[in-house]
Motif scaffolding. Structure first.
Motif, PDB file in Angstrom:
ATOM      1  N   LEU A  24       0.834  -1.196   0.000  1.00  0.00           N
ATOM      2  CA  LEU A  24       0.000   0.000   0.000  1.00  0.00           C
ATOM      3  C   LEU A  24       0.874   1.253   0.000  1.00  0.00           C
ATOM      4  CD1 LEU A  24      -2.796  -0.857   2.626  1.00  0.00           C
ATOM      5  CD2 LEU A  24      -2.707  -1.420   0.164  1.00  0.00           C
ATOM      6  N   ASN A  26       2.444   4.583   1.265  1.00  0.00           N
ATOM      7  CA  ASN A  26       2.914   5.002   2.595  1.00  0.00           C
ATOM      8  C   ASN A  26       3.444   3.857   3.474  1.00  0.00           C
ATOM      9  OD1 ASN A  26       3.250   7.474   4.169  1.00  0.00           O
ATOM     10  ND2 ASN A  26       1.878   6.519   5.665  1.00  0.00           N
ATOM     11  N   SER A  27       3.519   2.647   2.908  1.00  0.00           N
ATOM     12  CA  SER A  27       4.008   1.529   3.737  1.00  0.00           C
ATOM     13  C   SER A  27       5.524   1.596   3.939  1.00  0.00           C
ATOM     14  CB  SER A  27       3.608   0.182   3.117  1.00  0.00           C
ATOM     15  OG  SER A  27       4.024   0.103   1.776  1.00  0.00           O
ATOM     16  N   ILE A  44      11.860  11.772   0.952  1.00  0.00           N
ATOM     17  CA  ILE A  44      11.187  10.868   0.018  1.00  0.00           C
ATOM     18  C   ILE A  44       9.718  11.261  -0.127  1.00  0.00           C
ATOM     19  CG2 ILE A  44      10.390   8.480  -0.295  1.00  0.00           C
ATOM     20  CD1 ILE A  44      13.070   7.603   0.953  1.00  0.00           C
ATOM     21  N   GLY A  68       4.741   2.650  -7.239  1.00  0.00           N
ATOM     22  CA  GLY A  68       3.863   3.408  -6.354  1.00  0.00           C
ATOM     23  C   GLY A  68       2.669   2.578  -5.903  1.00  0.00           C
ATOM     24  N   ASN A 127       7.090  -3.457   8.222  1.00  0.00           N
ATOM     25  CA  ASN A 127       7.987  -2.287   8.309  1.00  0.00           C
ATOM     26  C   ASN A 127       7.632  -1.346   9.473  1.00  0.00           C
ATOM     27  OD1 ASN A 127      10.069  -0.590   7.390  1.00  0.00           O
ATOM     28  ND2 ASN A 127       8.622   0.634   6.182  1.00  0.00           N
ATOM     29  N   GLY A 169      12.786   0.574   7.664  1.00  0.00           N
ATOM     30  CA  GLY A 169      13.438   1.319   6.587  1.00  0.00           C
ATOM     31  C   GLY A 169      14.181   2.516   7.145  1.00  0.00           C
ATOM     32  N   LYS A 170      13.785   2.963   8.311  1.00  0.00           N
ATOM     33  CA  LYS A 170      14.441   4.126   8.942  1.00  0.00           C
ATOM     34  C   LYS A 170      15.790   3.735   9.515  1.00  0.00           C
ATOM     35  CE  LYS A 170      12.872   8.138   8.645  1.00  0.00           C
ATOM     36  NZ  LYS A 170      11.521   8.650   8.676  1.00  0.00           N
TER      37      LYS A 170
HETATM   38  N1  LIG Z   1       9.554   5.611  11.521  1.00  0.00           N
HETATM   39  C1  LIG Z   1       9.586   5.050  10.306  1.00  0.00           C
HETATM   40  N2  LIG Z   1       9.046   5.695   9.262  1.00  0.00           N
HETATM   41  C2  LIG Z   1       9.118   5.107   8.046  1.00  0.00           C
HETATM   42  C3  LIG Z   1       9.724   3.848   7.863  1.00  0.00           C
HETATM   43  N3  LIG Z   1       9.638   3.531   6.565  1.00  0.00           N
HETATM   44  C4  LIG Z   1       9.018   4.553   5.957  1.00  0.00           C
HETATM   45  N4  LIG Z   1       8.690   5.519   6.844  1.00  0.00           N
HETATM   46  C5  LIG Z   1       7.965   6.769   6.568  1.00  0.00           C
HETATM   47  O1  LIG Z   1       6.731   6.443   5.951  1.00  0.00           O
HETATM   48  C6  LIG Z   1       6.395   7.408   4.939  1.00  0.00           C
HETATM   49  C7  LIG Z   1       6.153   6.743   3.626  1.00  0.00           C
HETATM   50  O2  LIG Z   1       7.357   6.193   3.123  1.00  0.00           O
HETATM   51  P1  LIG Z   1       7.591   5.870   1.580  1.00  0.00           P
HETATM   52  O3  LIG Z   1       8.900   5.172   1.503  1.00  0.00           O
HETATM   53  O4  LIG Z   1       7.402   7.066   0.735  1.00  0.00           O
HETATM   54  O5  LIG Z   1       6.382   4.867   1.307  1.00  0.00           O
HETATM   55  P2  LIG Z   1       6.001   4.138  -0.074  1.00  0.00           P
HETATM   56  O6  LIG Z   1       5.530   2.786   0.298  1.00  0.00           O
HETATM   57  O7  LIG Z   1       7.146   4.211  -1.010  1.00  0.00           O
HETATM   58  O8  LIG Z   1       4.773   4.981  -0.596  1.00  0.00           O
HETATM   59  P3  LIG Z   1       4.233   5.104  -2.122  1.00  0.00           P
HETATM   60  O9  LIG Z   1       5.402   5.460  -2.976  1.00  0.00           O
HETATM   61  O10 LIG Z   1       3.186   6.168  -2.115  1.00  0.00           O
HETATM   62  O11 LIG Z   1       3.640   3.790  -2.494  1.00  0.00           O
HETATM   63  C8  LIG Z   1       7.560   8.401   4.929  1.00  0.00           C
HETATM   64  O12 LIG Z   1       7.191   9.502   5.717  1.00  0.00           O
HETATM   65  C9  LIG Z   1       8.708   7.636   5.554  1.00  0.00           C
HETATM   66  O13 LIG Z   1       9.639   8.476   6.210  1.00  0.00           O
HETATM   67  C10 LIG Z   1      10.258   3.170   9.018  1.00  0.00           C
HETATM   68  O14 LIG Z   1      10.770   2.053   8.988  1.00  0.00           O
HETATM   69  N5  LIG Z   1      10.152   3.829  10.200  1.00  0.00           N
END
Ligand SMILES: Nc1nc2c(ncn2[C@@H]2O[C@H](COP(=O)(O)OP(=O)(O)OP(=O)(O)O)[C@@H](O)[C@H]2O)c(=O)[nH]1
Ligand SMILES: [Mg+2]
Length: 187
Positions: A24, A26-27, A44, A68, A127, A169-170
């Motif tokens: 999804l 924002n995942s 990002i 996406g 995640n 991912g952080k």
């Molecule tokens: N605290 C934390 N935040 C995270 C983590 N992974 C991602 N985020 C946050 O979640 C939000 C979405 O991250 P993206 O990597 O853009 O998510 P995406 O799945 O690529 O989203 P789409 O490209 O729209 O499909 C961002 O604000 C990131 O900083 C994590 O492991 N920990």
């Protein structure tokens, strides 16, 4: 070109793994990939189409297609299945209200696809574990995913064909384990 060079080139080519990372919006897909690639993860924005990233890991070349996850983009996912060796499905451990949506999309758009039956591997990443302090909650979530998707039922998917890992991912926690699992498979 000598025979040895040809053989070496062929071997290198064989060690390419094509990966699709889905889930999804924002995942955290893009964040995970950038983290693995040691890139900046602070700026990002949502992925509006797709991005291809290449990672050299041990003797493998991983071509990772980051697509996406917004609703309007999901209909295009199956355009990318051809020649894919492995699908990574990312679940946001914080957004419990979207779990059902995530299960539904994974089951219908990925697991029920013929292609998966023919040997694509599935790696589920739970995640954002850096934000969950309660470890029991994470174990419950992991079980919940496995049960909901009937992953332990070998008529749905072979037991050596899938894995589930807790990651961030952080911070990068858990990502090395994922890479090790990915290269441990036969392609
Ligand atoms: N605290 C934390 N935040 C995270 C983590 N992974 C991602 N985020 C946050 O979640 C939000 C979405 O991250 P993206 O990597 O853009 O998510 P995406 O799945 O690529 O989203 P789409 O490209 O729209 O499909 C961002 O604000 C990131 O900083 C994590 O492991 N920990
Ligand atoms: Mg993205």
């Amino acid at each position: 070109m000598g025979l040895l060079t040809i053989i070496k080139k062929q071997k290198l080519k064989d060690k390419e793994i094509r990966i699709l990372i889905l889930g999804l919006d924002n995942s955290g897909k893009t964040t995970i990939i950038k983290k693995i690639l040691n890139k900046d993860i602070d700026e990002i924005s949502p992925t509006m189409g797709f991005e291809i990233n290449t990672l050299e890991y041990q003797e493998y070349t991983l071509n990772i297609w980051d697509i996406g996850g917004q609703t309007t983009l999901r209909t295009f996912w199956n355009n990318y299945f051809d020649k894919t060796d492995l699908i990574i499905w990312v679940i946001d451990s914080l957004s419990e209200n979207r779990l059902e949506e995530s299960f539904k999309e994974l089951y219908n758009k990925i697991i029920l696809q013929d292609k998966l039956t023919y040997g694509i591997y599935l790696l589920i990443m739970i995640n954002k574990i850096d934000l969950v302090k309660d470890k029991e909650q994470l174990m419950n979530l992991k079980n919940n995913v496995v049960n909901n998707l009937k992953l332990n039922d070998s008529s749905v998917i072979n037991s050596n064909q899938w894995d589930i890992e807790l990651v961030s991912g952080k911070t990068g926690e858990g990502l090395e384990n994922c890479l090790k699992w990915i290269i441990s498979k036969d392609y």
